[in-house]
Scaffold this motif. Sequence first.
Motif, PDB file in Angstrom:
ATOM      1  N   ARG A 131      -8.452  -7.857  17.059  1.00 36.36           N
ATOM      2  CA  ARG A 131      -7.625  -8.982  17.496  1.00 36.36           C
ATOM      3  C   ARG A 131      -8.470 -10.140  17.998  1.00 36.36           C
ATOM      4  NH1 ARG A 131      -5.182  -4.763  20.364  1.00 36.36           N
ATOM      5  NH2 ARG A 131      -3.437  -3.791  19.263  1.00 36.36           N
ATOM      6  N   GLY A 132      -9.719  -9.898  18.332  1.00 37.79           N
ATOM      7  CA  GLY A 132     -10.587 -10.956  18.825  1.00 37.79           C
ATOM      8  C   GLY A 132     -10.925 -11.962  17.735  1.00 37.79           C
ATOM      9  N   VAL A 133     -11.465 -13.088  18.174  1.00 36.44           N
ATOM     10  CA  VAL A 133     -11.814 -14.168  17.265  1.00 36.44           C
ATOM     11  C   VAL A 133     -13.185 -13.949  16.636  1.00 36.44           C
ATOM     12  CG1 VAL A 133     -12.296 -16.639  17.132  1.00 36.44           C
ATOM     13  CG2 VAL A 133     -10.414 -15.799  18.572  1.00 36.44           C
ATOM     14  N   TYR A 134     -14.083 -13.364  17.391  1.00 34.43           N
ATOM     15  CA  TYR A 134     -15.495 -13.356  17.025  1.00 34.43           C
ATOM     16  C   TYR A 134     -15.917 -12.097  16.292  1.00 34.43           C
ATOM     17  CZ  TYR A 134     -15.237 -17.037  20.485  1.00 34.43           C
ATOM     18  OH  TYR A 134     -14.874 -18.155  21.174  1.00 34.43           O
ATOM     19  N   VAL A 135     -17.091 -12.151  15.682  1.00 33.88           N
ATOM     20  CA  VAL A 135     -17.656 -10.994  15.009  1.00 33.88           C
ATOM     21  C   VAL A 135     -18.041  -9.938  16.033  1.00 33.88           C
ATOM     22  CG1 VAL A 135     -18.507 -12.392  13.085  1.00 33.88           C
ATOM     23  CG2 VAL A 135     -19.992 -11.945  15.058  1.00 33.88           C
ATOM     24  N   SER A 136     -18.124  -8.701  15.583  1.00 33.26           N
ATOM     25  CA  SER A 136     -18.569  -7.611  16.443  1.00 33.26           C
ATOM     26  C   SER A 136     -19.126  -6.489  15.596  1.00 33.26           C
ATOM     27  CB  SER A 136     -17.417  -7.090  17.304  1.00 33.26           C
ATOM     28  OG  SER A 136     -17.822  -5.938  18.020  1.00 33.26           O
ATOM     29  N   GLY A 137     -20.152  -5.845  16.109  1.00 30.22           N
ATOM     30  CA  GLY A 137     -20.739  -4.691  15.444  1.00 30.22           C
ATOM     31  C   GLY A 137     -20.349  -3.374  16.098  1.00 30.22           C
ATOM     32  N   ARG A 138     -19.461  -3.428  17.086  1.00 32.07           N
ATOM     33  CA  ARG A 138     -19.060  -2.225  17.832  1.00 32.07           C
ATOM     34  C   ARG A 138     -17.752  -1.688  17.291  1.00 32.07           C
ATOM     35  NH1 ARG A 138     -19.066  -1.515  23.429  1.00 32.07           N
ATOM     36  NH2 ARG A 138     -16.976  -2.433  23.336  1.00 32.07           N
ATOM     37  N   HIS A 139     -17.732  -0.444  16.856  1.00 32.74           N
ATOM     38  CA  HIS A 139     -16.500   0.068  16.256  1.00 32.74           C
ATOM     39  C   HIS A 139     -15.379   0.152  17.291  1.00 32.74           C
ATOM     40  CE1 HIS A 139     -17.964   3.929  17.904  1.00 32.74           C
ATOM     41  NE2 HIS A 139     -16.706   4.327  17.826  1.00 32.74           N
ATOM     42  N   LEU A 140     -15.717   0.272  18.570  1.00 34.18           N
ATOM     43  CA  LEU A 140     -14.674   0.349  19.596  1.00 34.18           C
ATOM     44  C   LEU A 140     -13.947  -0.978  19.785  1.00 34.18           C
ATOM     45  CD1 LEU A 140     -16.446   2.542  22.295  1.00 34.18           C
ATOM     46  CD2 LEU A 140     -14.657   3.222  20.688  1.00 34.18           C
ATOM     47  N   ASP A 141     -14.507  -2.056  19.273  1.00 35.66           N
ATOM     48  CA  ASP A 141     -13.856  -3.365  19.373  1.00 35.66           C
ATOM     49  C   ASP A 141     -12.746  -3.555  18.344  1.00 35.66           C
ATOM     50  OD1 ASP A 141     -16.842  -5.289  20.273  1.00 35.66           O
ATOM     51  OD2 ASP A 141     -15.411  -4.151  21.489  1.00 35.66           O
ATOM     52  N   TYR A 142     -12.642  -2.641  17.400  1.00 34.20           N
ATOM     53  CA  TYR A 142     -11.692  -2.800  16.303  1.00 34.20           C
ATOM     54  C   TYR A 142     -10.424  -1.998  16.558  1.00 34.20           C
ATOM     55  CZ  TYR A 142     -15.269  -5.323  13.839  1.00 34.20           C
ATOM     56  OH  TYR A 142     -16.194  -6.269  13.489  1.00 34.20           O
ATOM     57  N   ASP A 143      -9.299  -2.608  16.204  1.00 32.26           N
ATOM     58  CA  ASP A 143      -7.997  -2.046  16.542  1.00 32.26           C
ATOM     59  C   ASP A 143      -7.326  -1.320  15.381  1.00 32.26           C
ATOM     60  OD1 ASP A 143      -8.075  -5.104  18.015  1.00 32.26           O
ATOM     61  OD2 ASP A 143      -7.755  -3.339  19.280  1.00 32.26           O
ATOM     62  N   TYR A 144      -7.635  -1.719  14.172  1.00 30.01           N
ATOM     63  CA  TYR A 144      -6.976  -1.141  12.991  1.00 30.01           C
ATOM     64  C   TYR A 144      -8.023  -0.787  11.950  1.00 30.01           C
ATOM     65  CZ  TYR A 144      -3.086  -3.460  15.289  1.00 30.01           C
ATOM     66  OH  TYR A 144      -2.174  -3.877  16.222  1.00 30.01           O
ATOM     67  N   TRP A 145      -7.750   0.321  11.250  1.00 25.90           N
ATOM     68  CA  TRP A 145      -8.702   0.839  10.271  1.00 25.90           C
ATOM     69  C   TRP A 145      -7.983   1.222   8.986  1.00 25.90           C
ATOM     70  CZ3 TRP A 145     -13.970   1.295  11.249  1.00 25.90           C
ATOM     71  CH2 TRP A 145     -14.362   1.051  12.569  1.00 25.90           C
ATOM     72  N   GLY A 146      -8.701   1.042   7.870  1.00 23.75           N
ATOM     73  CA  GLY A 146      -8.206   1.556   6.609  1.00 23.75           C
ATOM     74  C   GLY A 146      -8.618   3.009   6.433  1.00 23.75           C
ATOM     75  N   GLN A 147      -8.247   3.565   5.280  1.00 25.58           N
ATOM     76  CA  GLN A 147      -8.522   4.982   5.004  1.00 25.58           C
ATOM     77  C   GLN A 147      -9.896   5.204   4.408  1.00 25.58           C
ATOM     78  OE1 GLN A 147      -6.466   7.622   5.877  1.00 25.58           O
ATOM     79  NE2 GLN A 147      -5.594   5.929   7.040  1.00 25.58           N
ATOM     80  N   GLY A 148     -10.518   4.150   3.930  1.00 29.83           N
ATOM     81  CA  GLY A 148     -11.870   4.273   3.407  1.00 29.83           C
ATOM     82  C   GLY A 148     -11.923   4.384   1.895  1.00 29.83           C
ATOM     83  N   THR A 149     -13.065   3.997   1.335  1.00 25.88           N
ATOM     84  CA  THR A 149     -13.318   4.125  -0.092  1.00 25.88           C
ATOM     85  C   THR A 149     -14.742   4.645  -0.270  1.00 25.88           C
ATOM     86  OG1 THR A 149     -13.258   2.969  -2.232  1.00 25.88           O
ATOM     87  CG2 THR A 149     -14.065   1.703  -0.361  1.00 25.88           C
ATOM     88  N   GLN A 150     -14.899   5.586  -1.192  1.00 21.42           N
ATOM     89  CA  GLN A 150     -16.192   6.239  -1.375  1.00 21.42           C
ATOM     90  C   GLN A 150     -17.117   5.390  -2.248  1.00 21.42           C
ATOM     91  OE1 GLN A 150     -17.400   9.440  -0.239  1.00 21.42           O
ATOM     92  NE2 GLN A 150     -19.319   8.627  -1.058  1.00 21.42           N
ATOM     93  N   VAL A 151     -18.336   5.224  -1.783  1.00 17.28           N
ATOM     94  CA  VAL A 151     -19.387   4.576  -2.562  1.00 17.28           C
ATOM     95  C   VAL A 151     -20.521   5.584  -2.713  1.00 17.28           C
ATOM     96  CG1 VAL A 151     -21.136   2.770  -2.587  1.00 17.28           C
ATOM     97  CG2 VAL A 151     -18.810   2.246  -1.817  1.00 17.28           C
ATOM     98  N   THR A 152     -20.896   5.843  -3.957  1.00 19.22           N
ATOM     99  CA  THR A 152     -21.982   6.775  -4.238  1.00 19.22           C
ATOM    100  C   THR A 152     -23.025   6.076  -5.092  1.00 19.22           C
ATOM    101  OG1 THR A 152     -20.445   8.649  -4.175  1.00 19.22           O
ATOM    102  CG2 THR A 152     -22.604   9.016  -5.190  1.00 19.22           C
ATOM    103  N   VAL A 153     -24.257   6.079  -4.614  1.00 19.62           N
ATOM    104  CA  VAL A 153     -25.353   5.426  -5.325  1.00 19.62           C
ATOM    105  C   VAL A 153     -26.328   6.509  -5.783  1.00 19.62           C
ATOM    106  CG1 VAL A 153     -27.139   3.668  -5.232  1.00 19.62           C
ATOM    107  CG2 VAL A 153     -25.077   3.415  -3.838  1.00 19.62           C
ATOM    108  N   SER A 154     -26.500   6.613  -7.086  1.00 16.14           N
ATOM    109  CA  SER A 154     -27.387   7.634  -7.634  1.00 16.14           C
ATOM    110  C   SER A 154     -28.786   7.060  -7.840  1.00 16.14           C
ATOM    111  CB  SER A 154     -26.833   8.148  -8.953  1.00 16.14           C
ATOM    112  OG  SER A 154     -26.790   7.097  -9.903  1.00 16.14           O
ATOM    113  N   SER A 155     -29.772   7.923  -7.700  1.00 16.30           N
ATOM    114  CA  SER A 155     -31.171   7.479  -7.836  1.00 16.30           C
ATOM    115  C   SER A 155     -31.642   7.591  -9.268  1.00 16.30           C
ATOM    116  CB  SER A 155     -32.064   8.308  -6.918  1.00 16.30           C
ATOM    117  OG  SER A 155     -31.923   9.666  -7.211  1.00 16.30           O
TER     118      SER A 155
END
Length: 124
Positions: free
Chosen positions: A100-124
């Motif tokens: 809900r804040g205006v500014y950027v943040s790198g702290r996950h506790l600052d975030y109020d809502y989350w999606g379910q996620g998407t998998q990214v796999t990088v092969s060597s």
Amino acid sequence: QVQLVESGGGLVQAGGSLRLSCAASGRTVSSYAMGWFRQAPGKEREFVASINRSGSNTYYADSVKGRFTISRDNAKNTVYLQMNSLKPEDTAVYYCAARRGVYVSGRHLDYDYWGQGTQVTVSS
């Protein structure tokens, strides 16, 4: 309240690119600063990138700086994460989050809502 749905994940070779999207519904995404986080198996969730409400300011983890770009299209209610020069260590589930804040943040506790996620796999 806002609902977030990530898409665009998949399997890619090292050095390749992917673009993740985070579509918001329920409330306009322009009401929130947004972030991307990721979690690899057996590791804690870690910050990737954040963008303020207007899109004028961004913030990146050192591990992705210069390779990833976060952006937003408030008219489309969508936030993006362009990932270039991918490395195997980028493999993780990537989560979109809104705060809900205006500014950027790198702290996950600052975030109020989350999606379910998407998998990214990088092969060597």
